[in-house]
Design a protein around this motif. Structure first.
Motif, mmCIF file in Angstrom:
data_model
loop_
_atom_site.group_PDB
_atom_site.id
_atom_site.type_symbol
_atom_site.label_atom_id
_atom_site.label_comp_id
_atom_site.label_asym_id
_atom_site.label_seq_id
_atom_site.Cartn_x
_atom_site.Cartn_y
_atom_site.Cartn_z
ATOM 1 N N UNK A 249 -9.600 4.293 12.356
ATOM 2 C CA UNK A 249 -8.298 3.699 12.050
ATOM 3 C C UNK A 249 -8.038 3.747 10.547
ATOM 4 N N UNK A 250 -9.021 3.331 9.764
ATOM 5 C CA UNK A 250 -8.829 3.285 8.306
ATOM 6 C C UNK A 250 -8.640 4.682 7.719
ATOM 7 N N UNK A 251 -9.381 5.641 8.226
ATOM 8 C CA UNK A 251 -9.202 7.025 7.769
ATOM 9 C C UNK A 251 -7.813 7.519 8.169
ATOM 10 N N UNK A 252 -7.420 7.233 9.412
ATOM 11 C CA UNK A 252 -6.092 7.643 9.882
ATOM 12 C C UNK A 252 -4.989 7.024 9.052
ATOM 13 N N UNK A 253 -5.135 5.762 8.732
ATOM 14 C CA UNK A 253 -4.128 5.087 7.906
ATOM 15 C C UNK A 253 -4.074 5.712 6.514
ATOM 16 N N UNK A 254 -5.234 6.038 5.978
ATOM 17 C CA UNK A 254 -5.289 6.688 4.672
ATOM 18 C C UNK A 254 -4.570 8.046 4.721
ATOM 19 N N UNK A 255 -4.807 8.803 5.778
ATOM 20 C CA UNK A 255 -4.118 10.085 5.927
ATOM 21 C C UNK A 255 -2.600 9.889 5.993
ATOM 22 N N UNK A 256 -2.153 8.872 6.726
ATOM 23 C CA UNK A 256 -0.715 8.613 6.799
ATOM 24 C C UNK A 256 -0.157 8.235 5.436
ATOM 25 N N UNK A 257 -0.902 7.432 4.684
ATOM 26 C CA UNK A 257 -0.461 7.026 3.342
ATOM 27 C C UNK A 257 -0.343 8.218 2.391
ATOM 28 N N UNK B 215 -0.435 13.045 5.353
ATOM 29 C CA UNK B 215 -1.165 14.019 6.166
ATOM 30 C C UNK B 215 -1.109 13.543 7.605
ATOM 31 N N UNK B 216 0.084 13.638 8.215
ATOM 32 C CA UNK B 216 0.303 13.005 9.515
ATOM 33 C C UNK B 216 -0.504 13.621 10.655
ATOM 34 N N UNK B 217 -0.781 14.908 10.615
ATOM 35 C CA UNK B 217 -1.571 15.527 11.686
ATOM 36 C C UNK B 217 -2.974 14.949 11.760
ATOM 37 N N UNK C 239 3.091 3.925 15.965
ATOM 38 C CA UNK C 239 4.519 3.813 16.262
ATOM 39 C C UNK C 239 5.382 4.360 15.140
ATOM 40 N N UNK C 240 5.007 4.043 13.908
ATOM 41 C CA UNK C 240 5.741 4.549 12.747
ATOM 42 C C UNK C 240 5.655 6.072 12.694
ATOM 43 N N UNK C 241 4.474 6.603 12.940
ATOM 44 C CA UNK C 241 4.272 8.057 12.935
ATOM 45 C C UNK C 241 5.204 8.744 13.923
ATOM 46 N N UNK C 242 5.261 8.212 15.154
ATOM 47 C CA UNK C 242 6.100 8.844 16.176
ATOM 48 C C UNK C 242 7.577 8.620 15.919
#
Length: 194
Positions: free
Chosen positions: A20-28, A31-33, A104-107
């Motif tokens: 989750x934390x890595x994914x959130x970092x990517x979104x920040x 790097x959405x993929x 949800x924000x990503x989609x």
């Protein structure tokens, strides 16, 4: 230790939180993929099995152009109730709710509004169930107010994004209700500055 199911479960939960934390970092870092990949891995561990199945069904339905706007696709958006005893570990509820919010924000950004709605509704439903359970089992623990504040702050974000998603879907009444709840929570928490 590898034979102990509790230790294995704890390791899976910790790995999910890291994802989750890595994914959130990517979104920040936009790097959405890669962010999506890590958030999905986290949700597969953090969410109850019935909700994981529902997300998979929704993914198939909402990716198929033939069923994207049908009643069948809309029906999948009704979140399932879960038995709180089978919900994610309390310790990781904030991460689970935030993971659902971020997904949800990503989609939403990708224009997949119904998919975003399902994720955000799950975050809100999980908040309501956990909050109710915490109030039932409330003890004089020192950290109880902190847990409530963290959950309330996350839910304010959920409601804020739900208002936008409902607005995009033309659900004006639901959008206004989410705005009202968000403003009320901000006012009640003294975080609202007119």
């Amino acid at each position: 230790d590898s034979l102990n199911p509790d230790t294995d479960s704890t390791h899976k939960m910790l790995e999910a939180v890291v994802n989750f934390r890595i994914g959130r970092n990517y979104l920040d870092t936009e790097e959405s993929g890669d962010g999506e990949k890590h958030l999905e891995m986290a949700l597969k561990v953090l969410l109850p099995p019935r909700w994981i199945e529902q997300l998979e069904q929704a993914k198939k339905l909402l990716s198929d152009e033939a069923t994207k706007n049908t009643k069948e696709a809309t029906a999948i958006l009704l979140p399932l109730d879960i038995d709180i005893t089978h919900s994610p570990t309390y310790q990781y509820i904030p991460e689970t709710i935030d993971c659902l919010n971020q997904s949800g924000i990503l989609w939403t950004r990708r224009g997949e509004i119904k998919r975003a709605l399902l994720l955000l509704e799950m975050a809100h439903r999980l908040f309501l169930m956990v909050k109710q359970q915490l109030e039932k089992n409330e003890t004089n623990e020192d950290n109880a107010p902190d847990v409530h504040k963290i959950l309330d702050d996350l839910n304010m974000h959920t409601l804020f994004f739900l208002a936008q998603v409902h607005g995009a879907l033309g659900n004006q009444v639901e959008s206004a209700a989410c705005c009202h709840q968000t403003l009320y929570m901000q006012y009640a928490s003294n975080s609202y500055d007119p």
